[in-house]
Write an enzyme that holds these catalytic residues in place. Sequence first.
Site, PDB file in Angstrom:
ATOM      1  N   CYS A  84       0.835  -1.205   0.000  1.00 20.76           N
ATOM      2  CA  CYS A  84       0.000   0.000   0.000  1.00 20.76           C
ATOM      3  C   CYS A  84       0.866   1.250   0.000  1.00 20.76           C
ATOM      4  O   CYS A  84       1.369   1.675   1.043  1.00 20.76           O
ATOM      5  CB  CYS A  84      -0.917  -0.018   1.224  1.00 20.76           C
ATOM      6  N   CYS A 114      -0.526   4.140   2.128  1.00 16.28           N
ATOM      7  CA  CYS A 114      -0.321   4.013   3.575  1.00 16.28           C
ATOM      8  C   CYS A 114       1.152   4.217   3.939  1.00 16.28           C
ATOM      9  O   CYS A 114       1.462   4.883   4.909  1.00 16.28           O
ATOM     10  CB  CYS A 114      -0.721   2.624   4.083  1.00 16.28           C
ATOM     11  N   ASP A 115       2.051   3.611   3.185  1.00 11.69           N
ATOM     12  CA  ASP A 115       3.452   3.524   3.635  1.00 11.69           C
ATOM     13  C   ASP A 115       4.415   4.437   2.883  1.00 11.69           C
ATOM     14  O   ASP A 115       5.558   4.597   3.314  1.00 11.69           O
ATOM     15  CB  ASP A 115       3.942   2.067   3.510  1.00 11.69           C
TER      16      ASP A 115
END
Length: 313
Positions: free
Chosen positions: A144, A147-148
């Site tokens: 992701c 997200c990261d």
Amino acid sequence: MTAKEKAAPDTENTYDLLILGAGPAGLAAAIYGCRANLRVLVFEQMLAGGEIASTDRLDNYPGFPEGIGGADFGQLLEQQARRFGAEIVSATVEEASLEGEVKKVITSRGSFYARAIIIATGTVPRLLGVPGEEKLRGRGISFCATCDGPFFRGKKIAVVGGGDAALQEALFLTRFTEQIFLIHRRDELRAVPYLQERVFEQPRIKILWDTIVKGFYGDNKIEKIALENVKSSQTSDLPVDGVFLYIGRAPNTGFFQGVEMDDRGYIITSEEMETSLPGVFAAGDVRRKFLRQVVTAASDGAIAAMMAVRYMG
Ligand code: NAP
């Protein structure tokens, strides 16, 4: 007699319609089901919005001329479903008994019953199956970028894959770093031309063509990727701080028994979203279909809900 009264047992955990998954398919189904006066419960194990909630941007959903952030879109869907009365709970589905007239779903939050059920569990990321992948998952290997990505500011990143997801997320990652290697196993990308053109124009993305990953290495976090060029058979190590895997997805159908699936595990439905079991419908990416997009998922959800209404009489 209402649909709820026909569905035994008569407990507060008995609904008219259970929906597994709160992505665009599940939440569209919830909107249509609630508007038809059904008592609807939706289960989600991650974020409402499903896969799209962890996507940077949704650019091709009709009605948003400038595009919309994936997380924002997920929240809007959730708000809309709740406005019509859908209950949405965070729970993991552990078992589903779908063959009888009363459908039973066992979750991390208890057992739930209904006469009809819509499976909208979507897909999960596929893995390469090479050494180090399991060990370094969450330690530099991510699925992701939204997200990261911010963790890799100024770092050296690789993205594996040549489809729409790999290219879209590699482009997103250029916000954080100047060194992105796109590792693709062929000499031609699968992604749509629009994304290919943007990647070719982006100096921060270097494509490693005809290259496969042989393994991921590092003690507590990823340090390097072992690569092989499939044409020259030459091997090399690529030092990286992070790697994002976008090599496609697999249907999230492992725990369903008795529903007919294709050889890859996608649920086979009619055009009206009926599965091989009466009262069980499937919608969105989890079913065998031609085009997996948000717009087709939402459409599937609406059809599935109206078919569930018809089924319950
Ligand atoms: P995909 O289209 O199936 O692409 C997967 C990519 O990973 C392909 O390039 C494939 O290589 C590569 N790959 C697969 N297995 C591999 C392996 N074992 N080793 C190395 N490479 C491997 O998957 P996706 O990109 O996740 O997209 C899935 C669906 O979502 C598609 O329908 C896509 O259109 C849609 N989607 C759309 C958008 C958008 O519209 N902007 C964004 C994201 C996703 P080959 O090309 O050699 O097969």
